[in-house]
Motif scaffolding. Structure first.
Motif, PDB file in Angstrom:
ATOM      1  N   ILE A 229      -8.755  -2.557  -1.126  1.00  0.00           N
ATOM      2  CA  ILE A 229      -9.353  -2.406   0.211  1.00  0.00           C
ATOM      3  C   ILE A 229      -8.406  -2.920   1.283  1.00  0.00           C
ATOM      4  O   ILE A 229      -8.197  -2.273   2.323  1.00  0.00           O
ATOM      5  CB  ILE A 229     -10.705  -3.144   0.272  1.00  0.00           C
ATOM      6  CG1 ILE A 229     -11.749  -2.423  -0.587  1.00  0.00           C
ATOM      7  CG2 ILE A 229     -11.202  -3.235   1.719  1.00  0.00           C
ATOM      8  CD1 ILE A 229     -13.061  -3.158  -0.714  1.00  0.00           C
ATOM      9  N   ILE A 230      -7.812  -4.084   1.049  1.00  0.00           N
ATOM     10  CA  ILE A 230      -6.909  -4.666   2.041  1.00  0.00           C
ATOM     11  C   ILE A 230      -5.645  -3.815   2.183  1.00  0.00           C
ATOM     12  O   ILE A 230      -5.113  -3.639   3.290  1.00  0.00           O
ATOM     13  CB  ILE A 230      -6.559  -6.116   1.668  1.00  0.00           C
ATOM     14  CG1 ILE A 230      -7.806  -6.991   1.784  1.00  0.00           C
ATOM     15  CG2 ILE A 230      -5.455  -6.664   2.573  1.00  0.00           C
ATOM     16  CD1 ILE A 230      -7.612  -8.429   1.401  1.00  0.00           C
ATOM     17  N   MET A 231      -5.150  -3.247   1.079  1.00  0.00           N
ATOM     18  CA  MET A 231      -3.993  -2.349   1.162  1.00  0.00           C
ATOM     19  C   MET A 231      -4.321  -1.111   1.985  1.00  0.00           C
ATOM     20  O   MET A 231      -3.490  -0.619   2.763  1.00  0.00           O
ATOM     21  CB  MET A 231      -3.532  -1.956  -0.246  1.00  0.00           C
ATOM     22  CG  MET A 231      -2.812  -3.064  -1.003  1.00  0.00           C
ATOM     23  SD  MET A 231      -2.285  -2.550  -2.668  1.00  0.00           S
ATOM     24  CE  MET A 231      -1.036  -1.332  -2.237  1.00  0.00           C
ATOM     25  N   MET A 232      -5.547  -0.601   1.829  1.00  0.00           N
ATOM     26  CA  MET A 232      -5.969   0.551   2.606  1.00  0.00           C
ATOM     27  C   MET A 232      -6.057   0.197   4.095  1.00  0.00           C
ATOM     28  O   MET A 232      -5.611   0.973   4.959  1.00  0.00           O
ATOM     29  CB  MET A 232      -7.332   1.050   2.102  1.00  0.00           C
ATOM     30  CG  MET A 232      -7.806   2.343   2.758  1.00  0.00           C
ATOM     31  SD  MET A 232      -9.424   2.866   2.129  1.00  0.00           S
ATOM     32  CE  MET A 232      -9.011   3.137   0.412  1.00  0.00           C
ATOM     33  N   ILE A 233      -6.631  -0.971   4.375  1.00  0.00           N
ATOM     34  CA  ILE A 233      -6.727  -1.425   5.770  1.00  0.00           C
ATOM     35  C   ILE A 233      -5.326  -1.624   6.356  1.00  0.00           C
ATOM     36  O   ILE A 233      -5.057  -1.259   7.509  1.00  0.00           O
ATOM     37  CB  ILE A 233      -7.545  -2.734   5.855  1.00  0.00           C
ATOM     38  CG1 ILE A 233      -9.014  -2.458   5.507  1.00  0.00           C
ATOM     39  CG2 ILE A 233      -7.431  -3.364   7.247  1.00  0.00           C
ATOM     40  CD1 ILE A 233      -9.860  -3.711   5.400  1.00  0.00           C
ATOM     41  N   ALA A 234      -4.436  -2.193   5.545  1.00  0.00           N
ATOM     42  CA  ALA A 234      -3.065  -2.411   6.001  1.00  0.00           C
ATOM     43  C   ALA A 234      -2.366  -1.080   6.289  1.00  0.00           C
ATOM     44  O   ALA A 234      -1.642  -0.954   7.290  1.00  0.00           O
ATOM     45  CB  ALA A 234      -2.289  -3.194   4.942  1.00  0.00           C
ATOM     46  N   PHE A 235      -2.622  -0.092   5.427  1.00  0.00           N
ATOM     47  CA  PHE A 235      -2.012   1.231   5.644  1.00  0.00           C
ATOM     48  C   PHE A 235      -2.512   1.846   6.950  1.00  0.00           C
ATOM     49  O   PHE A 235      -1.723   2.381   7.746  1.00  0.00           O
ATOM     50  CB  PHE A 235      -2.334   2.144   4.467  1.00  0.00           C
ATOM     51  CG  PHE A 235      -1.871   3.557   4.654  1.00  0.00           C
ATOM     52  CD1 PHE A 235      -0.537   3.885   4.486  1.00  0.00           C
ATOM     53  CD2 PHE A 235      -2.767   4.555   5.006  1.00  0.00           C
ATOM     54  CE1 PHE A 235      -0.094   5.191   4.672  1.00  0.00           C
ATOM     55  CE2 PHE A 235      -2.339   5.853   5.191  1.00  0.00           C
ATOM     56  CZ  PHE A 235      -1.000   6.178   5.023  1.00  0.00           C
ATOM     57  N   LEU A 236      -3.838   1.772   7.155  1.00  0.00           N
ATOM     58  CA  LEU A 236      -4.409   2.334   8.389  1.00  0.00           C
ATOM     59  C   LEU A 236      -3.926   1.571   9.620  1.00  0.00           C
ATOM     60  O   LEU A 236      -3.651   2.159  10.666  1.00  0.00           O
ATOM     61  CB  LEU A 236      -5.940   2.297   8.315  1.00  0.00           C
ATOM     62  CG  LEU A 236      -6.568   3.191   7.230  1.00  0.00           C
ATOM     63  CD1 LEU A 236      -8.076   2.964   7.167  1.00  0.00           C
ATOM     64  CD2 LEU A 236      -6.253   4.661   7.496  1.00  0.00           C
TER      65      LEU A 236
END
Length: 278
Positions: A250-257
């Protein structure tokens, strides 16, 4: 649980002991206590005489939040204790109970209706589900507050990633212009900054999870020895591998966005203007 539950249809004298009783009774471990005999003491209400009942240990209970140190006995053991308690008692004083445990044979009984009928006769009915729900309400309230703080932390982290990558793009403007001038495409430049955002998210979440594991171990030990004394089996902070992996993703996805905006800015930079940037 180790072993089995006591029999309910025979007069066998059996007991399931709480785990804490194993060493107290002199057994090396739970396995060593299985199928051994212990003596239960029962007191006559009239004379005060104490008699012992030899019972067989058929199981060892694990620690739990509800009824953590309560032993479970067979129907035969209950009858034997009752017989000793009521020895020489007048008939009108026998079979008087302040609490009764019952198991419903019909699983389709309306428990709410049963509670109302018993309440009308002056009795209270509490089910295992009621006890569990009271614990769930406490846990849910705590979880809700912690989730709120977690969401705020993730939001703050997202702005931190945006700011970090935005400043990285700004500080490397000339470098970006040079890379584009040498033939690096906008898509590869975008991928470069997106990958950087993913790596920031991965290492940040990984180190955060490791810190949470260490903190939970310390906090749980302190809690058990202080304000959670007596609540055996209750873990204040519990982190599983599945939850940890989910949090990292989830945090990697947030970081990507969060890194998309700075990455797009880097990809759209004019190479000539970027080379002239001071």
């Amino acid at each position: 649980m180790l072993g089995r539950q006591p029999k309910k249809t025979t007069d066998a004298l059996e007991i399931v002991l709480p785990k804490d009783y194993v060493k107290a009774l002199g057994f090396k471990n739970a396995q060593a206590a299985l199928n051994k005999q212990v003596d239960l003491a029962a007191k006559q209400q009239v004379s005060g005489e104490i008699q012992t009942i030899p019972v067989k240990i058929v199981g060892i209970r694990n620690k739990s939040l509800i009824q953590s140190n309560v032993a479970i006995v067979s129907v035969g053991t209950v009858k034997a204790i009752k017989a000793i308690n009521e020895t020489n008692l007048p008939d009108n004083l026998k079979a008087n109970y302040y609490i009764v445990t019952a198991r419903l044979r019909n699983k389709h009984v309306d428990v709410t209706d049963l509670k109302q009928k018993l309440s009308a006769k002056g009795y209270d009915l509490t089910t295992i589900e009621d006890q569990i729900n009271s614990v769930k309400e406490l846990v849910s309230a705590t979880t809700g507050v912690l989730t709120l703080f977690g969401a705020i932390a993730l939001l703050a982290a997202s702005f931190g990633i945006i700011n970090t990558l935005y400043m990285a793009v700004k500080e490397r403007t000339r470098e970006i212009g040079l890379m584009k001038a040498m033939g690096m495409s906008s898509s590869k430049l975008f991928l470069s900054f997106s990958t950087e955002a993913l790596l920031l998210g991965f290492w940040g979440s990984f180190l955060g999870v490791m810190g949470a594991f260490i903190s939970s171990f310390v906090i749980n030990n302190v809690a058990v020895k202080s304000f959670l004394t007596g609540l055996d089996g209750f873990t204040l902070i519990q982190i599983t591998l599945k939850d940890s992996l989910l949090i990292i993703l989830i945090i990697m996805m947030i970081a990507f966005l969060a890194g998309t905006l700075p990455a797009l800015r880097a990809a759209k930079l004019n190479p000539i203007a970027a080379l002239r940037y001071e």
